[in-house]
Design a protein around this motif. Structure first.
Motif, PDB file in Angstrom:
ATOM      1  N   LEU A  56      45.151  46.034  35.563  1.00  0.00           N
ATOM      2  CA  LEU A  56      44.030  46.966  35.829  1.00  0.00           C
ATOM      3  C   LEU A  56      42.903  46.736  34.826  1.00  0.00           C
ATOM      4  O   LEU A  56      41.726  46.687  35.196  1.00  0.00           O
ATOM      5  CB  LEU A  56      44.511  48.413  35.744  1.00  0.00           C
ATOM      6  CG  LEU A  56      45.178  48.975  37.004  1.00  0.00           C
ATOM      7  CD1 LEU A  56      45.853  50.307  36.710  1.00  0.00           C
ATOM      8  CD2 LEU A  56      44.154  49.153  38.120  1.00  0.00           C
ATOM      9  N   LEU A  57      43.291  46.573  33.552  1.00  0.00           N
ATOM     10  CA  LEU A  57      42.278  46.327  32.519  1.00  0.00           C
ATOM     11  C   LEU A  57      41.557  45.005  32.760  1.00  0.00           C
ATOM     12  O   LEU A  57      40.334  44.909  32.593  1.00  0.00           O
ATOM     13  CB  LEU A  57      42.923  46.333  31.130  1.00  0.00           C
ATOM     14  CG  LEU A  57      43.408  47.707  30.649  1.00  0.00           C
ATOM     15  CD1 LEU A  57      44.171  47.582  29.340  1.00  0.00           C
ATOM     16  CD2 LEU A  57      42.226  48.669  30.473  1.00  0.00           C
ATOM     17  N   TYR A  68      35.229  43.064  36.661  1.00  0.00           N
ATOM     18  CA  TYR A  68      34.200  43.852  37.356  1.00  0.00           C
ATOM     19  C   TYR A  68      32.961  44.010  36.474  1.00  0.00           C
ATOM     20  O   TYR A  68      31.828  43.834  36.921  1.00  0.00           O
ATOM     21  CB  TYR A  68      34.769  45.220  37.734  1.00  0.00           C
ATOM     22  CG  TYR A  68      33.774  46.100  38.438  1.00  0.00           C
ATOM     23  CD1 TYR A  68      33.464  45.896  39.783  1.00  0.00           C
ATOM     24  CD2 TYR A  68      33.115  47.131  37.769  1.00  0.00           C
ATOM     25  CE1 TYR A  68      32.536  46.682  40.436  1.00  0.00           C
ATOM     26  CE2 TYR A  68      32.181  47.919  38.412  1.00  0.00           C
ATOM     27  CZ  TYR A  68      31.908  47.693  39.738  1.00  0.00           C
ATOM     28  OH  TYR A  68      30.975  48.469  40.382  1.00  0.00           O
ATOM     29  N   PHE A  69      33.228  44.309  35.197  1.00  0.00           N
ATOM     30  CA  PHE A  69      32.137  44.500  34.238  1.00  0.00           C
ATOM     31  C   PHE A  69      31.331  43.204  34.083  1.00  0.00           C
ATOM     32  O   PHE A  69      30.095  43.209  34.150  1.00  0.00           O
ATOM     33  CB  PHE A  69      32.729  44.942  32.891  1.00  0.00           C
ATOM     34  CG  PHE A  69      31.717  45.041  31.786  1.00  0.00           C
ATOM     35  CD1 PHE A  69      30.796  46.091  31.770  1.00  0.00           C
ATOM     36  CD2 PHE A  69      31.674  44.092  30.775  1.00  0.00           C
ATOM     37  CE1 PHE A  69      29.853  46.174  30.757  1.00  0.00           C
ATOM     38  CE2 PHE A  69      30.737  44.179  29.766  1.00  0.00           C
ATOM     39  CZ  PHE A  69      29.827  45.224  29.760  1.00  0.00           C
ATOM     40  N   LEU A 107      41.284  46.305  41.723  1.00  0.00           N
ATOM     41  CA  LEU A 107      41.458  47.688  41.265  1.00  0.00           C
ATOM     42  C   LEU A 107      42.031  48.555  42.369  1.00  0.00           C
ATOM     43  O   LEU A 107      42.980  49.327  42.156  1.00  0.00           O
ATOM     44  CB  LEU A 107      40.109  48.266  40.803  1.00  0.00           C
ATOM     45  CG  LEU A 107      39.655  47.898  39.396  1.00  0.00           C
ATOM     46  CD1 LEU A 107      38.236  48.378  39.153  1.00  0.00           C
ATOM     47  CD2 LEU A 107      40.577  48.518  38.366  1.00  0.00           C
ATOM     48  N   GLY A 166      37.009  41.913  40.937  1.00  0.00           N
ATOM     49  CA  GLY A 166      37.811  42.945  40.293  1.00  0.00           C
ATOM     50  C   GLY A 166      37.880  44.237  41.078  1.00  0.00           C
ATOM     51  O   GLY A 166      38.810  45.023  40.911  1.00  0.00           O
ATOM     52  N   LEU A 167      36.902  44.454  41.978  1.00  0.00           N
ATOM     53  CA  LEU A 167      36.839  45.731  42.704  1.00  0.00           C
ATOM     54  C   LEU A 167      38.045  45.899  43.635  1.00  0.00           C
ATOM     55  O   LEU A 167      38.728  46.932  43.607  1.00  0.00           O
ATOM     56  CB  LEU A 167      35.530  45.782  43.510  1.00  0.00           C
ATOM     57  CG  LEU A 167      35.029  47.157  43.929  1.00  0.00           C
ATOM     58  CD1 LEU A 167      34.894  48.069  42.737  1.00  0.00           C
ATOM     59  CD2 LEU A 167      33.684  47.043  44.631  1.00  0.00           C
ATOM     60  N   SER A 175      29.425  42.367  37.291  1.00  0.00           N
ATOM     61  CA  SER A 175      28.298  43.289  37.501  1.00  0.00           C
ATOM     62  C   SER A 175      27.086  42.861  36.689  1.00  0.00           C
ATOM     63  O   SER A 175      25.948  43.107  37.074  1.00  0.00           O
ATOM     64  CB  SER A 175      28.680  44.717  37.091  1.00  0.00           C
ATOM     65  OG  SER A 175      29.781  45.124  37.835  1.00  0.00           O
ATOM     66  N   ALA A 198      41.131  43.604  35.660  1.00  0.00           N
ATOM     67  CA  ALA A 198      40.256  43.814  36.827  1.00  0.00           C
ATOM     68  C   ALA A 198      38.966  44.518  36.403  1.00  0.00           C
ATOM     69  O   ALA A 198      37.873  44.157  36.854  1.00  0.00           O
ATOM     70  CB  ALA A 198      40.994  44.617  37.893  1.00  0.00           C
ATOM     71  N   VAL A 199      39.107  45.509  35.527  1.00  0.00           N
ATOM     72  CA  VAL A 199      37.925  46.238  35.034  1.00  0.00           C
ATOM     73  C   VAL A 199      37.008  45.282  34.263  1.00  0.00           C
ATOM     74  O   VAL A 199      35.781  45.301  34.422  1.00  0.00           O
ATOM     75  CB  VAL A 199      38.352  47.430  34.142  1.00  0.00           C
ATOM     76  CG1 VAL A 199      37.153  48.054  33.454  1.00  0.00           C
ATOM     77  CG2 VAL A 199      39.071  48.481  34.979  1.00  0.00           C
ATOM     78  N   LEU A 200      37.629  44.418  33.441  1.00  0.00           N
ATOM     79  CA  LEU A 200      36.848  43.454  32.659  1.00  0.00           C
ATOM     80  C   LEU A 200      36.084  42.499  33.594  1.00  0.00           C
ATOM     81  O   LEU A 200      34.888  42.244  33.395  1.00  0.00           O
ATOM     82  CB  LEU A 200      37.788  42.652  31.743  1.00  0.00           C
ATOM     83  CG  LEU A 200      37.118  41.580  30.874  1.00  0.00           C
ATOM     84  CD1 LEU A 200      36.268  42.229  29.800  1.00  0.00           C
ATOM     85  CD2 LEU A 200      38.154  40.677  30.222  1.00  0.00           C
TER      86      LEU A 200
END
Lengths: 267, 141
Positions: free
Chosen positions: A16-17, A23-24, B67, B63-64, A27, A19-21
């Protein structure tokens, strides 16, 4: 027992972490090259699949008379949309004499500049294009230079792929005006708001007269060029005593038939 | 369903979805199947990698989808002792919900029709292809 039950969840947290990284980073546009490399492989396949779908669907419609009629209606609607856009444009020219001189003899101002893009696919309320030109966010997209039918606005550019936010997208809001379909006179102003799969004309005063079939055009506010045909008024809703009325917007463009569109890079 | 099969299906359907099929479709079903059929460690790795494949091929922010898949996987694992997930109807509802959530998060729109289709598809899979191994696991018939 406790360890074996906990460990999969702790692994899930690690992913999850990650994936968040990702995504960040994505973005912020850091992973654009990863998208470009993937698109070099996948875009031809997706484009081929999209065209195959179109080819499969087209011959099927020949077998039924109703489908032929629908096709004919669609063609006429497209022609009507093109003519309506031209009519609206001419009316706009009458309102502004100076502009009329500049625009006389053309459908869109000659000073406007365009860049072409090829349609890859349509997903939900987003149109995916591929183009060598990298447009800025919120650049307007129209169907053809001649008729000036508004398709949407650039939402995101990833490599060579450009995502277009359609007017039906839930985060789309476009300032518009309404013109009578016959006289071309300005009837009202409002906002075209996306509702996910459909668009609605909102914030129109009840004192303003709108009716089914009226033309909905961009007002020129919010960074969108003016007098581009967005759609037609369909099914007006009025509540007695309310200050505002609203109406469903019937789109002026059939996305399934689009092959190429144009970014309005300068207007 | 093995993690490798999940990744293969992710690749195939990420190419098909949007260009040939609706933008969301099978993800709810395959997420549910991989969580119930594969060991949790493998399942989470598959969910993460599968999400990346979907995002890369469909040109979404990386990543979306991972998640959405991972959170769905954690929720399914946590619920599997409370909910009779081996029952076709329950599995169908869960698969439809996962698809609906991805549609809203990734495409900003609740795509009900494909979500209902994947729900029905999951019910059929659980009725005719998969058999309950225990109250919380399944195996191929």
């Amino acid at each position: 027992m406790t360890t074996s039950k906990k460990s999969p969840y702790s692994l899930a947290i690690v992913y999850l972490l990650l994936a968040v990284l990702l995504y960040f980073l994505d973005s912020r546009g850091t992973l654009g090259s990863v998208h470009s490399a993937t698109q070099a492989l996948t875009t031809p396949v997706r484009s081929f699949l999209f065209n195959t779908k179109q080819n499969i669907l087209s011959p099927l419609s020949v077998f039924s008379d109703s489908s032929k009629q629908e096709q004919r209606v669609k063609e006429l609607e497209e022609k009507n949309a093109s003519l309506s856009a031209q009519l609206a444009k001419l009316t706009g020219l009458q309102e502004e004499n100076e502009k009329m001189r500049r625009l006389l003899g053309t459908d869109l101002p000659p000073s406007w500049q365009f860049a072409t893009a090829r349609v890859v696919t349509v997903t939900a309320d987003t149109l995916v294009l591929t183009s060598d030109h990298a447009p800025q966010d919120d650049t307007s997209v129209i169907t053809t230079k001649e008729s000036g039918i508004f398709v949407g606005r650039v939402q995101e550019v990833k490599g060579k792929e450009v995502q277009i936010l359609l007017p039906s997208h839930s985060s789309s809001k476009i300032p518009v005006i309404v013109r009578d379909s016959e006289s071309g006179l300005r009837q009202a102003s409002g906002i075209g708001v996306g509702r996910g799969g459909r668009a609605v004309l909102e914030q129109v005063l009840t004192s303003e007269q709108i009716k089914e079939g009226d033309l909905i055009l961009t007002s020129g506010e919010g960074g969108v060029p003016e007098e581009l045909l967005l759609g037609y008024v369909a099914e007006v809703s009025r509540v007695e005593g309310a200050a505002w009325q609203q109406a469903e917007i019937k789109s002026a463009v059939d996305l399934d038939d689009l092959d190429f569109v144009f970014f309005v890079t300068k207007f | 369903m093995s993690a490798n099969l999940f990744l293969l299906l992710s690749l195939i359907f990420s190419l098909l979805q949007g260009s040939f099929l609706p933008p969301v479709l099978v993800e709810g079903a395959i997420v549910l199947l991989v969580v119930l059929a594969a060991p949790p460690r493998q399942a989470f790795l598959a969910l993460f990698a599968g999400g990346i494949i979907f995002d890369l091929v469909q040109s979404q922010t990386l990543g979306l989808t991972s998640l959405v898949f991972l959170l769905s996987g954690v929720a399914i694992l946590a619920m599997r002792d409370q909910l009779p997930l081996q029952k076709p109807i329950v599995a169908g509802v869960v698969a439809a919900l996962v698809t609906l959530v991805r549609a809203k998060v990734v495409f900003a729109s609740f795509l009900f029709a494909p979500s209902v289709v994947v729900g029905l598809l999951t019910i059929l899979i659980f009725l005719f292809v998969w058999q309950p191994l225990s109250s919380s696991r399944i195996r191929l018939q």
